[in-house]
Design a protein around this motif. Sequence first.
Motif, PDB file in Angstrom:
ATOM      1  N   LEU A  72       0.836  -1.203   0.000  1.00  0.00           N
ATOM      2  CA  LEU A  72       0.000   0.000   0.000  1.00  0.00           C
ATOM      3  C   LEU A  72       0.870   1.252   0.000  1.00  0.00           C
ATOM      4  CD1 LEU A  72      -2.811   1.331   0.248  1.00  0.00           C
ATOM      5  CD2 LEU A  72      -2.574   1.132   2.735  1.00  0.00           C
ATOM      6  N   SER A  75       2.446   1.850  -3.392  1.00  0.00           N
ATOM      7  CA  SER A  75       1.521   2.454  -4.365  1.00  0.00           C
ATOM      8  C   SER A  75       1.411   3.952  -4.142  1.00  0.00           C
ATOM      9  CB  SER A  75       0.139   1.797  -4.281  1.00  0.00           C
ATOM     10  OG  SER A  75      -0.552   2.158  -3.095  1.00  0.00           O
ATOM     11  N   ASN A 102      -1.533   3.571 -13.793  1.00  0.00           N
ATOM     12  CA  ASN A 102      -2.453   2.433 -13.766  1.00  0.00           C
ATOM     13  C   ASN A 102      -1.900   1.311 -12.892  1.00  0.00           C
ATOM     14  OD1 ASN A 102      -4.889   0.986 -14.962  1.00  0.00           O
ATOM     15  ND2 ASN A 102      -3.234  -0.405 -15.519  1.00  0.00           N
ATOM     16  N   THR A 105      -2.283   2.279  -9.259  1.00  0.00           N
ATOM     17  CA  THR A 105      -3.684   2.176  -8.843  1.00  0.00           C
ATOM     18  C   THR A 105      -4.078   0.720  -8.640  1.00  0.00           C
ATOM     19  OG1 THR A 105      -4.165   4.168 -10.141  1.00  0.00           O
ATOM     20  CG2 THR A 105      -6.037   2.858  -9.426  1.00  0.00           C
ATOM     21  N   TYR A 106      -3.593  -0.139  -9.503  1.00  0.00           N
ATOM     22  CA  TYR A 106      -3.845  -1.570  -9.353  1.00  0.00           C
ATOM     23  C   TYR A 106      -3.215  -2.087  -8.065  1.00  0.00           C
ATOM     24  CZ  TYR A 106      -4.390  -6.474 -10.713  1.00  0.00           C
ATOM     25  OH  TYR A 106      -4.753  -7.800 -10.753  1.00  0.00           O
ATOM     26  N   TYR A 108      -2.477  -0.382  -5.403  1.00  0.00           N
ATOM     27  CA  TYR A 108      -3.268   0.166  -4.297  1.00  0.00           C
ATOM     28  C   TYR A 108      -4.485  -0.706  -4.022  1.00  0.00           C
ATOM     29  CZ  TYR A 108      -6.936   3.211  -2.352  1.00  0.00           C
ATOM     30  OH  TYR A 108      -7.980   3.716  -1.622  1.00  0.00           O
ATOM     31  N   THR A 109      -5.169  -1.108  -5.083  1.00  0.00           N
ATOM     32  CA  THR A 109      -6.401  -1.891  -4.939  1.00  0.00           C
ATOM     33  C   THR A 109      -6.119  -3.273  -4.358  1.00  0.00           C
ATOM     34  OG1 THR A 109      -7.338  -0.726  -6.850  1.00  0.00           O
ATOM     35  CG2 THR A 109      -8.430  -2.764  -6.163  1.00  0.00           C
ATOM     36  N   VAL A 110      -5.121  -3.964  -4.916  1.00  0.00           N
ATOM     37  CA  VAL A 110      -4.868  -5.329  -4.444  1.00  0.00           C
ATOM     38  C   VAL A 110      -4.225  -5.330  -3.052  1.00  0.00           C
ATOM     39  CG1 VAL A 110      -4.716  -6.317  -6.760  1.00  0.00           C
ATOM     40  CG2 VAL A 110      -2.630  -5.481  -5.648  1.00  0.00           C
ATOM     41  N   SER A 111      -3.519  -4.251  -2.699  1.00  0.00           N
ATOM     42  CA  SER A 111      -2.937  -4.204  -1.354  1.00  0.00           C
ATOM     43  C   SER A 111      -4.032  -4.110  -0.298  1.00  0.00           C
ATOM     44  CB  SER A 111      -1.967  -3.025  -1.223  1.00  0.00           C
ATOM     45  OG  SER A 111      -2.628  -1.782  -1.333  1.00  0.00           O
ATOM     46  N   ILE A 112      -5.081  -3.350  -0.590  1.00  0.00           N
ATOM     47  CA  ILE A 112      -6.223  -3.276   0.328  1.00  0.00           C
ATOM     48  C   ILE A 112      -6.890  -4.640   0.439  1.00  0.00           C
ATOM     49  CG2 ILE A 112      -8.518  -2.277   0.660  1.00  0.00           C
ATOM     50  CD1 ILE A 112      -7.445   0.307  -0.551  1.00  0.00           C
ATOM     51  N   GLN A 113      -7.047  -5.305  -0.699  1.00  0.00           N
ATOM     52  CA  GLN A 113      -7.620  -6.652  -0.698  1.00  0.00           C
ATOM     53  C   GLN A 113      -6.783  -7.589   0.166  1.00  0.00           C
ATOM     54  OE1 GLN A 113      -7.328  -8.619  -4.483  1.00  0.00           O
ATOM     55  NE2 GLN A 113      -8.784 -10.224  -3.961  1.00  0.00           N
ATOM     56  N   PHE A 130      -9.484   2.753   5.702  1.00  0.00           N
ATOM     57  CA  PHE A 130      -9.901   3.786   4.750  1.00  0.00           C
ATOM     58  C   PHE A 130      -9.850   5.179   5.372  1.00  0.00           C
ATOM     59  CE2 PHE A 130     -11.757   0.220   2.335  1.00  0.00           C
ATOM     60  CZ  PHE A 130     -11.212   0.515   1.102  1.00  0.00           C
TER      61      PHE A 130
END
Length: 304
Positions: A72, A75, A102, A105-106, A108-113, A130
């Motif tokens: 995270l 990113s 891009n 951003t990807y 960032y998204t998968v790190s939260i997941q 968040f």
Amino acid sequence: MLNYLENTKIKQKMSDFIQHAVRQNDLQKLLLEFTDIKNEFPFGQLAYQHYEAFGGQDEQAITKLAAGVELLILSADILDDIEDQDNDSYPWMNVNQGVAVNAATYLYTVSIQFITSICENNSQLIEKLFHFIKMSMEGQHEDLSHLYGTEEECVEVLRKKSGSLTALSSVLGVYLATRKMNATVESYSIYYGVAEQISNDFFALFSKTNGDFQKKQTLAFSYLQRHFNDVSLELLSFFSNRLDESEQKPFQLKQKLLEAGLTQYMVSMREIMLLKMKQGIAQLDLPKTKKEQLYAYMTKEGND
């Protein structure tokens, strides 16, 4: 304290997760290239230290959390560098910038997941995660938009932008160990983040490649703009590149910073933040030895 082996485990976990989560081969290769340059994991270490201090014992779980936090942060670092057009040596600055945005951003998204998959029934974790992310983004917006000018406003931006990310690491480490949010940990970790950023900003003054001073209303810049003495004006001119670089050697710059009072000011501001951090740690319901270990780690006392 994290040793070389444990750092290696965090790095390996980051790579493993990317290989598992990212199905597009070119994107996976790019993200692995981005993560491969990381050899230090201060935010993951901060989560680990707090997890251990609060009684956590599941090494696999904390390694996973530390890796997720570092992904995270990575990113955010990538986006920050692209937004500032800074740090040209990094691989994300040497590819098409649309591709890099891009990819960040990807990531960032998968790190939260990745982070949210660690704890079951983790609505508290998600809400707090968040909260910190939004706070950091608000600080970044204020930084990029120059929506501040005074020293107090600069410190507030540091609190949001940097303090929120250190708090995220500490608080999630404690949550993983106890399944509880800890407001005291959050508070003193924000002070710690501000202290660390003040140090980074000061040492960046000596970097020929860091353009933050010229691009942003940093704490140092705000101090010099108060024109306490003639040396402040000289330094403002120097940092604006109006003086030939050959006229100011590094050792002369160090002397000028002292004469302007900037060195003393930045050191004092950092010490104030660390004092507030120490006061917060003292309030923890932990054995004295655990509190001392946390403070020693966060102030780098006794660290390798």
